[in-house]
Write a protein that holds these residues in place. Structure first.
Motif, mmCIF file in Angstrom:
data_model
loop_
_atom_site.group_PDB
_atom_site.id
_atom_site.type_symbol
_atom_site.label_atom_id
_atom_site.label_comp_id
_atom_site.label_asym_id
_atom_site.label_seq_id
_atom_site.Cartn_x
_atom_site.Cartn_y
_atom_site.Cartn_z
ATOM 1 N N ALA A 144 0.812 -1.329 -0.005
ATOM 2 C CA ALA A 144 -0.020 0.164 -0.086
ATOM 3 C C ALA A 144 0.813 1.427 -0.172
ATOM 4 C CB ALA A 144 -0.919 0.048 1.142
ATOM 5 N N LYS A 145 1.970 1.280 0.856
ATOM 6 C CA LYS A 145 2.941 2.700 0.649
ATOM 7 C C LYS A 145 3.299 2.788 -0.529
ATOM 8 C CE LYS A 145 4.065 2.709 5.676
ATOM 9 N NZ LYS A 145 5.212 2.429 6.699
ATOM 10 N N TYR A 189 5.474 21.818 4.501
ATOM 11 C CA TYR A 189 4.200 21.244 4.884
ATOM 12 C C TYR A 189 3.990 20.048 4.145
ATOM 13 C CZ TYR A 189 -1.043 21.471 4.897
ATOM 14 O OH TYR A 189 -2.259 21.104 4.643
ATOM 15 N N GLN A 190 3.990 20.006 2.909
ATOM 16 C CA GLN A 190 3.807 18.806 1.907
ATOM 17 C C GLN A 190 4.702 17.753 2.252
ATOM 18 O OE1 GLN A 190 1.286 18.648 -0.009
ATOM 19 N NE2 GLN A 190 0.561 20.735 -0.030
ATOM 20 N N HIS A 191 6.048 17.719 2.886
ATOM 21 C CA HIS A 191 6.407 16.595 3.432
ATOM 22 C C HIS A 191 5.696 15.913 4.616
ATOM 23 C CE1 HIS A 191 9.697 14.411 5.593
ATOM 24 N NE2 HIS A 191 10.184 14.252 4.510
ATOM 25 N N GLU A 192 5.225 16.968 5.753
ATOM 26 C CA GLU A 192 4.481 16.222 6.384
ATOM 27 C C GLU A 192 3.150 15.584 6.126
ATOM 28 O OE1 GLU A 192 5.954 15.959 9.397
ATOM 29 O OE2 GLU A 192 7.706 16.844 8.626
ATOM 30 N N VAL A 193 2.512 16.425 5.141
ATOM 31 C CA VAL A 193 1.411 15.646 4.657
ATOM 32 C C VAL A 193 1.782 14.267 3.999
ATOM 33 C CG1 VAL A 193 -0.355 15.825 2.455
ATOM 34 C CG2 VAL A 193 0.187 17.838 4.099
ATOM 35 N N LEU A 194 2.929 14.021 3.136
ATOM 36 C CA LEU A 194 3.315 12.793 2.798
ATOM 37 C C LEU A 194 3.277 11.874 4.248
ATOM 38 C CD1 LEU A 194 4.194 10.801 0.517
ATOM 39 C CD2 LEU A 194 6.588 11.776 0.786
ATOM 40 N N ARG A 195 3.940 12.337 5.130
ATOM 41 C CA ARG A 195 4.205 11.394 6.281
ATOM 42 C C ARG A 195 2.802 10.943 6.870
ATOM 43 N NH1 ARG A 195 6.087 13.229 10.588
ATOM 44 N NH2 ARG A 195 6.796 11.231 11.354
ATOM 45 N N GLU A 196 1.935 11.789 7.020
ATOM 46 C CA GLU A 196 0.680 11.522 7.552
ATOM 47 C C GLU A 196 -0.206 10.826 6.746
ATOM 48 O OE1 GLU A 196 -3.502 14.100 8.820
ATOM 49 O OE2 GLU A 196 -1.948 15.017 7.500
ATOM 50 N N ALA A 197 0.021 10.897 5.198
ATOM 51 C CA ALA A 197 -0.770 9.753 4.319
ATOM 52 C C ALA A 197 -0.090 8.619 4.516
ATOM 53 C CB ALA A 197 -0.677 10.479 2.939
ATOM 54 N N GLN A 198 1.198 8.324 4.715
ATOM 55 C CA GLN A 198 1.668 6.968 4.957
ATOM 56 C C GLN A 198 1.524 6.489 6.226
ATOM 57 O OE1 GLN A 198 5.708 8.055 4.687
ATOM 58 N NE2 GLN A 198 6.171 7.892 2.393
ATOM 59 N N ILE A 199 1.263 7.022 7.158
ATOM 60 C CA ILE A 199 0.851 6.660 8.537
ATOM 61 C C ILE A 199 -0.598 6.105 8.393
ATOM 62 C CG2 ILE A 199 0.351 7.321 10.877
ATOM 63 C CD1 ILE A 199 2.663 9.053 10.797
ATOM 64 N N ALA A 236 -1.244 3.013 6.408
ATOM 65 C CA ALA A 236 -0.444 1.828 7.239
ATOM 66 C C ALA A 236 -1.578 1.337 8.118
ATOM 67 C CB ALA A 236 0.877 2.101 7.825
ATOM 68 N N SER A 237 -2.193 2.435 8.883
ATOM 69 C CA SER A 237 -3.373 2.097 10.136
ATOM 70 C C SER A 237 -4.764 1.543 9.320
ATOM 71 C CB SER A 237 -3.536 3.571 10.753
ATOM 72 O OG SER A 237 -4.619 3.261 11.523
ATOM 73 N N ASP A 238 -4.999 2.194 8.140
ATOM 74 C CA ASP A 238 -6.076 1.600 7.400
ATOM 75 C C ASP A 238 -5.640 0.222 7.003
ATOM 76 O OD1 ASP A 238 -7.354 4.006 7.945
ATOM 77 O OD2 ASP A 238 -7.067 4.853 5.876
ATOM 78 N N VAL A 239 -4.822 -0.031 6.463
ATOM 79 C CA VAL A 239 -4.559 -1.574 5.813
ATOM 80 C C VAL A 239 -4.667 -2.433 7.167
ATOM 81 C CG1 VAL A 239 -2.863 -2.922 4.944
ATOM 82 C CG2 VAL A 239 -3.262 -0.733 3.961
ATOM 83 N N SER A 292 -17.763 -7.826 2.447
ATOM 84 C CA SER A 292 -17.321 -6.281 2.363
ATOM 85 C C SER A 292 -15.713 -5.836 2.938
ATOM 86 C CB SER A 292 -18.462 -5.821 3.420
ATOM 87 O OG SER A 292 -18.155 -4.412 3.445
ATOM 88 N N ALA A 293 -15.566 -6.801 3.828
ATOM 89 C CA ALA A 293 -14.143 -6.538 4.471
ATOM 90 C C ALA A 293 -13.231 -6.804 3.544
ATOM 91 C CB ALA A 293 -14.355 -7.383 5.739
ATOM 92 N N ARG A 294 -13.518 -7.922 2.657
ATOM 93 C CA ARG A 294 -12.745 -8.176 1.441
ATOM 94 C C ARG A 294 -12.217 -7.178 0.577
ATOM 95 N NH1 ARG A 294 -13.928 -10.080 -3.640
ATOM 96 N NH2 ARG A 294 -12.583 -11.712 -4.643
ATOM 97 N N LEU A 295 -13.370 -6.373 0.184
ATOM 98 C CA LEU A 295 -13.160 -5.502 -0.610
ATOM 99 C C LEU A 295 -12.695 -4.002 -0.237
ATOM 100 C CD1 LEU A 295 -16.349 -5.663 -3.236
ATOM 101 C CD2 LEU A 295 -13.948 -6.638 -3.397
ATOM 102 N N GLN A 296 -13.107 -3.890 1.332
ATOM 103 C CA GLN A 296 -12.484 -2.961 1.785
ATOM 104 C C GLN A 296 -10.811 -2.933 1.739
ATOM 105 O OE1 GLN A 296 -14.294 -0.047 2.905
ATOM 106 N NE2 GLN A 296 -15.886 -1.340 1.779
ATOM 107 N N LEU A 297 -10.169 -4.113 2.120
ATOM 108 C CA LEU A 297 -9.091 -4.303 2.124
ATOM 109 C C LEU A 297 -8.318 -4.269 0.849
ATOM 110 C CD1 LEU A 297 -6.333 -5.058 3.863
ATOM 111 C CD2 LEU A 297 -6.826 -7.244 3.163
ATOM 112 N N ALA A 298 -9.205 -4.580 -0.283
ATOM 113 C CA ALA A 298 -8.700 -4.426 -1.603
ATOM 114 C C ALA A 298 -8.474 -2.952 -1.936
ATOM 115 C CB ALA A 298 -9.685 -5.273 -2.501
#
Length: 489
Positions: A300-301, A390-400, A403-406, A474-480
């Protein structure tokens, strides 16, 4: 000459209806053709439809619909939702905007040519005090000036290159954001589809339970009528039947609500009739996501659209820093102009004007050197650097977040898979228990409480299995959706 000279000049624009109409028509034609004309080849970056990135292999038929299929399929629901969802259409429009900005960035490398035409009626009055013989009054019908100017930036210390890179990065960010919007909409509509399918299955299950409760009530009533069972058996069976009918009514209400939600996802009226497929029609547990959760997070990352969008935004911000710095440096331009006029001339005051024409042209190089801008460039560069941080921190936030969502989606899928296996075993056991209780009651060796308890256990297991199978799907497609690996079914 001791007299005083006063000059009064009146000038106003000529409004020639035919010329103006021709100029306006020509301008409108240029505007219309320019909208469709794409000489700098930016249109190829724009998907053919809002949902095209998710249906890349289906050709140009995306977002072209016939009548609603019966029953509704998951793919049909997803495509209708992705094509009609305001969020996906907004993201599609953003791609168009960014593609146009790339065209602007490319156009900066080309020369600009402009033409000017001016037609005026001129009246000049000169009154010489005490010397009227030198006074004059000239009225010219139409004075014209035509000119063509060319300007071409030859070198600007990388300003145009940085601006173009900024535009390209923003376009990539918009494309990735569109994919992220599609993934989000995909997750929402697939969840609502399975909720509606599960609600339809719950209604079917409740109908079966009502039929079983009716059969139990009939058996208890027959035994009570014959005097081989107390009237309490009949009343208890009747209570169970009434409860089953009430549960059926609730299930039908939940189905209507789920259908309305799904219709809203697809951009249709909530009361549009939909035929949902039975719960048994659909995918079963498979080995689609057998990798470790760590591997899924790394996948995902590396590829999730929101991370790619954040990375592109960071690239654009860094290019903006270079662009802002270059805009404060010298600029070398090639300039050229040709002009023609019919301005009359006079030799001296009081001498009549003579018709004349003139023309002028020049070619040359022009160097523009910003010397002092009030320190504004300093702060513009500071602002650009801060935006990049700022955009660098936005990138870090998106990565975190990804990872949490996955992680959450993976754990939800594991739980749903285990729950589904347990529910399949439970429904089989409860069904056999209910059948045995029924046979025992019919032969007079069992009691009504045993039978009703078996019926209620089977009803709960049946509804629980329906919920479990749809939660797994649903969980299968959410992970996908979270890892950008959308299955084809």
């Amino acid at each position: 000459m001791n007299g005083k000279t006063s000059v009064v000049k009146h000038r106003f624009d000529i409004k020639l209806a035919r010329s103006m109409f021709g100029a306006i028509s020509f301008g409108m034609a240029l505007t219309t053709s320019a909208f469709a004309f794409d000489p700098l080849l930016t249109h190829g970056a724009i998907p053919m439809s809002p949902a095209a990135p998710l249906f890349a292999n289906t050709g140009s038929g995306v977002c072209v619909f016939d009548s609603m299929p019966t029953p509704l399929t998951l793919n049909e629901a997803i495509e209708r939702a992705l094509c009609n969802n305001p969020k996906t259409r907004e993201a599609w429009a953003q791609v168009k905007i960014r593609a146009a900005e790339v065209g602007i960035g490319r156009a900066a490398y080309l020369p600009t040519v402009s033409a000017q035409w001016r037609g005026v009626r001129d009246e000049t009055t000169t009154n010489v005090t005490n010397y009227p013989q030198y006074s004059s009054n000239y009225r010219n019908s139409v004075l014209r000036t035509e000119s063509v100017t060319l300007n071409w930036v030859l070198y600007d210390f990388g300003g145009r290159a940085a601006a173009l890179q900024n535009a390209n990065s923003l376009l990539e960010a918009a494309q990735a954001s569109q994919e992220a919007a599609l993934d989000d909409a995909f997750g929402a509509v697939s969840k609502d589809f399975y909720s509606a399918q599960g609600a339809r299955g719950a209604v079917d299950a409740q109908k079966e339970i009502v039929a079983a409760a009716q059969q139990t009530f009939d058996a208890a009533k027959a035994r009570a009528d014959k005097g081989v069972a107390p009237i309490s058996d009949q009343l208890q069976a009747q209570t169970t039947l009434a409860q089953a009918q009430l549960d059926e009514t609730k299930a039908e209400g939940e189905l209507a609500t789920a259908i309305g939600t799904l219709n809203g996802d697809m951009g249709m009226e909530p009361n549009t009739a939909l035929a949902m497929p039975p719960v048994d029609a659909g995918v079963k547990p498979d080995a689609m996501f057998q990798e470790t959760v760590d591997a899924l997070i790394e996948t995902a990352k590396a590829s999730y659209p929101s991370i790619r969008a954040a990375q592109s935004q960071l690239d654009a911000a860094q290019a903006k820093v270079r662009q802002t710095r270059a805009e404060g440096l010298p600029k070398l331009q090639f300039v050229a102009e040709y002009s023609h006029n019919n301005q009359p001339t006079t030799l001296a005051v009081g001498i009549p004007q003579f018709p004349a024409t003139g023309h002028e042209w020049y070619l040359g190089l022009q160097v523009t050197i910003p010397i002092f801008e009030g320190f504004v460039r300093n702060y513009q560069i500071r602002e650009a650097h801060a935006q990049a941080d700022y955009q660098h921190e936005v990138l870090r936030e998106a990565q975190i977040k990804v990872a949490s969502d996955v992680w959450s989606a993976y754990q939800t899928l594991q739980t749903a898979t285990a729950s589904l296996v347990s529910n399949e075993a439970l429904i089989e056991i409860s069904r056999k228990s209910y059948e045995v209780s029924g046979h025992r009651y019919e032969k007079g060796v069992g009691n009504i409480l045993e039978l009703l308890s078996g019926l209620q256990a089977y009803a709960r297991a049946r509804v629980s299995w329906i919920r479990a199978v749809n939660e797994w799907r649903s969980a299968r497609l959410q992970l996908a959706a979270k890892i950008g690996r959308i299955p084809s079914r």
